[in-house]
Design an enzyme around this catalytic site. Structure first.
Site, PDB file in Angstrom:
ATOM      1  N   PHE A   2      40.540  40.976  30.932  1.00 15.36           N
ATOM      2  CA  PHE A   2      39.656  42.139  30.850  1.00 15.36           C
ATOM      3  C   PHE A   2      40.069  43.065  29.706  1.00 15.36           C
ATOM      4  O   PHE A   2      41.236  43.453  29.602  1.00 15.36           O
ATOM      5  CB  PHE A   2      39.725  42.888  32.179  1.00 15.36           C
ATOM      6  CG  PHE A   2      38.780  44.051  32.303  1.00 15.36           C
ATOM      7  CD1 PHE A   2      37.433  43.853  32.495  1.00 15.36           C
ATOM      8  CD2 PHE A   2      39.256  45.346  32.249  1.00 15.36           C
ATOM      9  CE1 PHE A   2      36.568  44.925  32.632  1.00 15.36           C
ATOM     10  CE2 PHE A   2      38.405  46.430  32.385  1.00 15.36           C
ATOM     11  CZ  PHE A   2      37.046  46.213  32.569  1.00 15.36           C
TER      12      PHE A   2
ATOM     13  N   SER B 154      45.619  37.418  33.637  1.00 13.15           N
ATOM     14  CA  SER B 154      45.011  38.604  34.237  1.00 13.15           C
ATOM     15  C   SER B 154      43.628  38.281  34.785  1.00 13.15           C
ATOM     16  O   SER B 154      43.489  37.384  35.615  1.00 13.15           O
ATOM     17  CB  SER B 154      44.986  39.731  33.208  1.00 13.15           C
ATOM     18  OG  SER B 154      44.722  40.965  33.813  1.00 13.15           O
ATOM     19  N   MET B 155      42.559  38.967  34.342  1.00 11.45           N
ATOM     20  CA  MET B 155      41.222  38.615  34.808  1.00 11.45           C
ATOM     21  C   MET B 155      40.871  37.186  34.421  1.00 11.45           C
ATOM     22  O   MET B 155      40.080  36.522  35.114  1.00 11.45           O
ATOM     23  CB  MET B 155      40.181  39.578  34.253  1.00 11.45           C
ATOM     24  CG  MET B 155      38.770  39.305  34.783  1.00 11.45           C
ATOM     25  SD  MET B 155      37.470  40.329  34.057  1.00 11.45           S
ATOM     26  CE  MET B 155      37.286  39.553  32.448  1.00 11.45           C
TER      27      MET B 155
ATOM     28  N   ASP C 187      55.182  44.807  35.992  1.00 11.41           N
ATOM     29  CA  ASP C 187      53.820  44.695  35.456  1.00 11.41           C
ATOM     30  C   ASP C 187      53.130  46.028  35.702  1.00 11.41           C
ATOM     31  O   ASP C 187      53.003  46.459  36.845  1.00 11.41           O
ATOM     32  CB  ASP C 187      53.082  43.559  36.170  1.00 11.41           C
ATOM     33  CG  ASP C 187      51.699  43.270  35.599  1.00 11.41           C
ATOM     34  OD1 ASP C 187      51.059  44.193  35.070  1.00 11.41           O
ATOM     35  OD2 ASP C 187      51.254  42.107  35.707  1.00 11.41           O
TER      36      ASP C 187
ATOM     37  N   HIS D 197      52.988  42.838  31.487  1.00  6.18           N
ATOM     38  CA  HIS D 197      51.754  42.183  31.907  1.00  6.18           C
ATOM     39  C   HIS D 197      51.308  41.065  30.968  1.00  6.18           C
ATOM     40  O   HIS D 197      50.985  39.961  31.414  1.00  6.18           O
ATOM     41  CB  HIS D 197      50.635  43.222  32.041  1.00  6.18           C
ATOM     42  CG  HIS D 197      49.338  42.625  32.486  1.00  6.18           C
ATOM     43  ND1 HIS D 197      49.183  42.047  33.728  1.00  6.18           N
ATOM     44  CD2 HIS D 197      48.140  42.492  31.849  1.00  6.18           C
ATOM     45  CE1 HIS D 197      47.951  41.598  33.855  1.00  6.18           C
ATOM     46  NE2 HIS D 197      47.300  41.841  32.723  1.00  6.18           N
TER      47      HIS D 197
END
Length: 270
Positions: free
Chosen positions: A43, A111-112, A212, A242
């Site tokens: 994202f 992530s996303m 994170d 992250h």
């Protein structure tokens, strides 16, 4: 509520910098099998965050499809005209390409991007041999997320989440703002995904950074509780934040992911 000053629109990112990537398989390097890998960014990010990994995979002989998600890689304002459904459709088309051109396919995501890989596994698990996830987001402990359905109509964006990287000098070239209409759609997509996690039975290798600042422990809890896969391993990254694919643990991720992909795709070496 005080609406944050957003300033003049930022110049769009260089298209060459954020370009998607598509390479053909080299079965002579992978035991004779054509192995495809979906590589998915997250994202407000773009392929910059995944390009070193995608290039590593291509060098090992894997076909790579690394799409640029709609609304990403240009200006953050463009994201508010896109949604979770658009991103799912883009990833689905990339998987279709890989399935048509290869013997076996796996998906890797950050992530996303990890959530989108999980969505593919829930919807079309028969097409995937396994998943490699790096700090995937499927849930959050943040209370303000509950305000997004209303807040998105008042405030276009809030400060961004890009560049949570421990390694000095690394830059993922993500957006400086978090577009709220897009964020509201994303979290709604996560809610539906969590309901479907039990449908995922394929092997999963999951990397999680010990520190994170974007994705919290609720995503780990959701995956551990929800996935039906009997071949699931969670590995903790101690030296990355992250965006671990650009951080100090990136070489470890690439090497251990390659071992996992070789195993789950049934490659016969030598």
């Amino acid at each position: 509520m005080k609406i944050p000053f957003l300033g003049a629109p930022a110049a769009p990112l260089d298209p060459a910098l954020v370009a998607p990537m598509s390479t053909a398989a080299r079965p002579e390097l992978t035991g004779g099998r054509r192995v495809g890998v979906l590589v998915q960014h997250g994202f407000t990010g773009n392929p910059v965050s995944m390009r070193p990994w995608a290039e590593d995979l291509a060098a090992r002989g894997y076909a790579v499809e690394m799409p640029l998600l709609p609304g990403h890689g240009t200006r953050w304002q463009d994201m508010n005209r896109t949604s979770w459904a658009d991103w799912v459709a883009t990833v689905d088309r990339a998987v279709e390409t890989l399935v048509a051109e290869n013997d076996v396919v796996v998906a890797v995501g950050l992530s996303m991007g990890g959530a989108l890989c999980l969505r593919m596994a829930a919807d079309r698990g028969d097409d995937l041999a396994g998943l490699v996830l790096v700090n995937p987001a499927v849930d959050t402990l943040r209370k303000d997320v509950k305000l997004l359905p209303a807040l998105q109509h008042v405030v276009p964006a809030m400060p961004g989440i890009a560049n949570d990287i421990k390694k000095p000098g690394a830059d993922e070239h993500g957006y400086p703002m978090t577009p709220l209409k897009a964020a509201a759609s994303m979290f709604a997509g996560y809610a539906e995904l969590r309901k479907d996690l039990p449908r995922i039975t394929i092997p999963v290798l999951y990397f999680r950074s010990a520190e994170d600042h974007v994705v919290d422990i609720s995503s780990s809890r959701a995956l551990n509780a929800g996935l039906s896969s009997k071949d699931f391993e969670e590995r903790v990254l101690e030296d990355s934040f992250h965006v671990a694919t650009l951080d100090n643990d990136a070489p470890r991720i690439f090497a251990e992911a390659a071992e996992f992909i070789e195993r789950v795709t049934g490659q016969q070496q030598g």
